[in-house]
Each structure stands twice: as C-alpha cells, then as structure tokens.
Design an enzyme around this catalytic site. Structure first.
Site, PDB file in Angstrom:
ATOM      1  N   HIS A  33      29.197 140.760  31.341  1.00 32.37           N
ATOM      2  CA  HIS A  33      28.719 141.091  32.404  1.00 32.37           C
ATOM      3  C   HIS A  33      28.411 142.435  32.697  1.00 32.37           C
ATOM      4  O   HIS A  33      29.831 143.188  31.385  1.00 32.37           O
ATOM      5  CB  HIS A  33      29.449 140.406  33.388  1.00 32.37           C
ATOM      6  CG  HIS A  33      31.423 141.349  33.748  1.00 32.37           C
ATOM      7  ND1 HIS A  33      31.592 142.716  34.570  1.00 32.37           N
ATOM      8  CD2 HIS A  33      31.956 141.786  32.145  1.00 32.37           C
ATOM      9  CE1 HIS A  33      32.865 142.449  34.654  1.00 32.37           C
ATOM     10  NE2 HIS A  33      33.044 142.491  32.452  1.00 32.37           N
ATOM     11  N   CYS A  48      34.592 147.602  32.693  1.00 34.68           N
ATOM     12  CA  CYS A  48      35.246 146.975  32.122  1.00 34.68           C
ATOM     13  C   CYS A  48      35.871 146.835  29.960  1.00 34.68           C
ATOM     14  O   CYS A  48      34.543 147.407  29.331  1.00 34.68           O
ATOM     15  CB  CYS A  48      34.694 145.266  31.907  1.00 34.68           C
ATOM     16  SG  CYS A  48      35.465 143.729  30.911  1.00 34.68           S
ATOM     17  N   GLN A 107      37.670 135.762  38.835  1.00 31.12           N
ATOM     18  CA  GLN A 107      37.477 136.174  40.837  1.00 31.12           C
ATOM     19  C   GLN A 107      36.229 135.142  41.130  1.00 31.12           C
ATOM     20  O   GLN A 107      35.253 134.708  40.420  1.00 31.12           O
ATOM     21  CB  GLN A 107      37.292 137.574  41.070  1.00 31.12           C
ATOM     22  CG  GLN A 107      38.675 138.611  40.933  1.00 31.12           C
ATOM     23  CD  GLN A 107      38.689 140.245  41.281  1.00 31.12           C
ATOM     24  OE1 GLN A 107      37.906 140.602  42.079  1.00 31.12           O
ATOM     25  NE2 GLN A 107      38.394 140.728  40.237  1.00 31.12           N
ATOM     26  N   SER A 165      36.991 144.154  41.420  1.00 28.58           N
ATOM     27  CA  SER A 165      36.883 145.407  40.891  1.00 28.58           C
ATOM     28  C   SER A 165      35.859 146.195  40.768  1.00 28.58           C
ATOM     29  O   SER A 165      35.745 146.993  39.514  1.00 28.58           O
ATOM     30  CB  SER A 165      36.731 143.968  39.229  1.00 28.58           C
ATOM     31  OG  SER A 165      37.751 143.418  39.228  1.00 28.58           O
ATOM     32  N   HIS A 199      28.664 143.731  39.744  1.00 24.96           N
ATOM     33  CA  HIS A 199      28.137 143.196  38.345  1.00 24.96           C
ATOM     34  C   HIS A 199      27.243 142.924  38.460  1.00 24.96           C
ATOM     35  O   HIS A 199      26.316 141.947  39.580  1.00 24.96           O
ATOM     36  CB  HIS A 199      29.522 142.097  38.192  1.00 24.96           C
ATOM     37  CG  HIS A 199      30.367 142.305  38.578  1.00 24.96           C
ATOM     38  ND1 HIS A 199      31.585 142.198  37.453  1.00 24.96           N
ATOM     39  CD2 HIS A 199      31.579 142.032  39.413  1.00 24.96           C
ATOM     40  CE1 HIS A 199      33.081 141.952  38.201  1.00 24.96           C
ATOM     41  NE2 HIS A 199      32.506 142.354  38.798  1.00 24.96           N
TER      42      HIS A 199
HETATM   43  C1  4DH Z   1      38.783 139.145  32.503  1.00 26.74           C
HETATM   44  N1  4DH Z   1      38.545 140.043  31.712  1.00 26.74           N
HETATM   45  N2  4DH Z   1      38.029 139.537  30.595  1.00 26.74           N
HETATM   46  C2  4DH Z   1      38.019 140.423  29.689  1.00 26.74           C
HETATM   47  C3  4DH Z   1      37.819 140.996  27.909  1.00 26.74           C
HETATM   48  C4  4DH Z   1      37.657 139.935  27.855  1.00 26.74           C
HETATM   49  C5  4DH Z   1      36.849 139.318  26.481  1.00 26.74           C
HETATM   50  C6  4DH Z   1      37.336 140.387  25.519  1.00 26.74           C
HETATM   51  C7  4DH Z   1      37.668 141.864  25.948  1.00 26.74           C
HETATM   52  C8  4DH Z   1      37.885 142.148  27.282  1.00 26.74           C
HETATM   53  C9  4DH Z   1      38.585 142.102  30.241  1.00 26.74           C
HETATM   54  C10 4DH Z   1      38.953 141.327  31.591  1.00 26.74           C
HETATM   55  C11 4DH Z   1      39.083 142.538  33.003  1.00 26.74           C
HETATM   56  O1  4DH Z   1      39.218 141.915  33.762  1.00 26.74           O
HETATM   57  N3  4DH Z   1      38.635 143.323  32.812  1.00 26.74           N
HETATM   58  C12 4DH Z   1      38.063 144.288  33.836  1.00 26.74           C
HETATM   59  C13 4DH Z   1      37.672 144.541  34.915  1.00 26.74           C
HETATM   60  C14 4DH Z   1      36.475 143.452  35.690  1.00 26.74           C
HETATM   61  N4  4DH Z   1      37.211 142.384  36.714  1.00 26.74           N
HETATM   62  C15 4DH Z   1      36.467 141.701  36.422  1.00 26.74           C
HETATM   63  C16 4DH Z   1      36.378 139.950  37.520  1.00 26.74           C
HETATM   64  C17 4DH Z   1      35.783 139.372  37.163  1.00 26.74           C
HETATM   65  C18 4DH Z   1      35.411 139.169  36.042  1.00 26.74           C
HETATM   66  C19 4DH Z   1      35.237 140.412  34.439  1.00 26.74           C
HETATM   67  C20 4DH Z   1      35.971 141.458  34.844  1.00 26.74           C
HETATM   68  N5  4DH Z   1      36.402 142.084  34.780  1.00 26.74           N
HETATM   69  C21 4DH Z   1      38.888 146.378  33.507  1.00 26.74           C
HETATM   70  O2  4DH Z   1      38.825 146.102  31.940  1.00 26.74           O
HETATM   71  O3  4DH Z   1      39.330 146.407  34.467  1.00 26.74           O
END
Ligand code: 4DH
Length: 167
Positions: A60, A117, A135, A158, A161
């Site tokens: 994403h 992200c 989410q 967040s 996207h």
């Molecule tokens: C759900 N997730 N997976 C990763 C991730 C996965 C693989 C490798 C590195 C990071 C980061 C995140 C995450 O929540 N990141 C948040 C932002 C964010 N919010 C999300 C909501 C839904 C899906 C992905 C999303 N990413 C942040 O960095 O503030």
C-alpha cells in the site's frame, strides 16, 4: 527451469516469506520470474505461507494527515496536512500510476518514496495477512481486489491509502 535448491523461508525481521537457494545462497523477495505459480507451490516451505486459507498479500501507499491515528512517519515527525490535502496528493500518485507502462513497478517506486507507512522501505509490502488483522476498511478493500489490481482511495484511521494486491 529447475527449482532445485530453492525454498521459501520467513524473514526474521519482517515475518515476510522470501525465496532462498541453499546451493547458490541467492535470496529474493519475489519468486524467480521463470517459476510458474505451480512450481512455487511445490517448493519446501510453501505450504506454511501460501497454503493458509483466506490469506492474501498486499502493498500500500499511505498518505497520513492531521487526523491520522499516528500523525507522524519516517518522513515527518509532525504531519499537519489536512485530510483533503492528503487525498489530493494521493490522487496525483494515482494519476502517475494510471499513466505508467508498468503500474506495479510505479506503485512500488511511489510507495518507497512517499508512503507514510514503515512498510515504505519494502515498496509498501505488508506481507501475507488474513481477515481480522488490518483495519476493516483496508481489509475489505484488499480482499475485494484481484491479484495485480490496485484499489481506489481507501480511508482508514491511519490516513488514505492505495492498495495493490500481490498474492
Ligand atoms: C500494519 N503494518 N504493517 C507494517 C509493516 C509490514 C511489513 C514490513 C514493515 C512494516 C506497518 C504497519 C502499520 O500499521 N504502519 C503504520 C501505518 C499503517 N496503518 C495501516 C492500516 C492498514 C494497513 C496498513 C497500515 N499501515 C505506521 O507506520 O504508522
């Protein structure tokens, strides 16, 4: 193309499957391009990662705004743009992707450079996930995509996207 020596392992840091050749010590995040889907599924380790029911993989491109759950990122400590400004930015990225010859490649480039992200350094790749992990608006949009398809703009707590389903 022989698949000998190749197996699927789990990356320790990101719990994301990758492809490793025990003979040549080569490793790659994506299956070697000459492998068919059927060949990938026969590799040692494949059952554990590709065999899980109702599991998909997606990348994403996230643009956060001042109402985001965590209005900071690797790019900006304090994100002040409004939601409308975030949507406008994402629409610009969407137009670039629409105009690109290789949309998947362009998506990865833009996610790496612009996603708020922490998955940005993996082209936005979130790895494999099942329902119940992300989410709800994100989950519903990702599971509605065909492999290789890119979503329209999806709003979560967040931010906003674009989602590319990759498996
Ligand atoms: C759900 N997730 N997976 C990763 C991730 C996965 C693989 C490798 C590195 C990071 C980061 C995140 C995450 O929540 N990141 C948040 C932002 C964010 N919010 C999300 C909501 C839904 C899906 C992905 C999303 N990413 C942040 O960095 O503030």
């Amino acid at each position: 193309m022989s698949t000998s020596g190749w197996e699927i392992r789990l990356s320790s840091t990101k719990s994301i499957p990758y492809f490793f050749n025990v003979d040549t010590k080569q490793s790659t995040w994506e299956p070697p391009s000459e492998f068919t889907d059927e060949q990938v599924k026969t590799l040692p380790g494949a059952k554990e990662y590709w065999g899980k029911p109702n599991q998909i993989r997606a990348s994403h491109l996230l643009v956060k705004h001042n109402e985001s759950r965590r209005p900071s990122s690797w790019k900006e400590d304090h994100i002040t743009r409004t939601k409308d400004q975030a949507v406008t930015i994402l629409e610009q990225h969407q137009s670039e992707i629409d105009a690109a010859l290789n949309k998947r490649e362009k998506f990865g480039e833009l996610a790496t450079q612009h996603s708020d992200c922490s998955s940005h350094d993996r082209g936005g790749d979130l790895g494999m996930f099942t329902r119940g992990q992300m989410q709800k608006p994100f989950e519903d949009a990702a599971f509605a995509l065909e492999v290789g398809e890119i979503s329209d703009i999806v709003r979560t707590d967040s931010g906003v996207h674009l989602i590319l389903r990759t498996a």
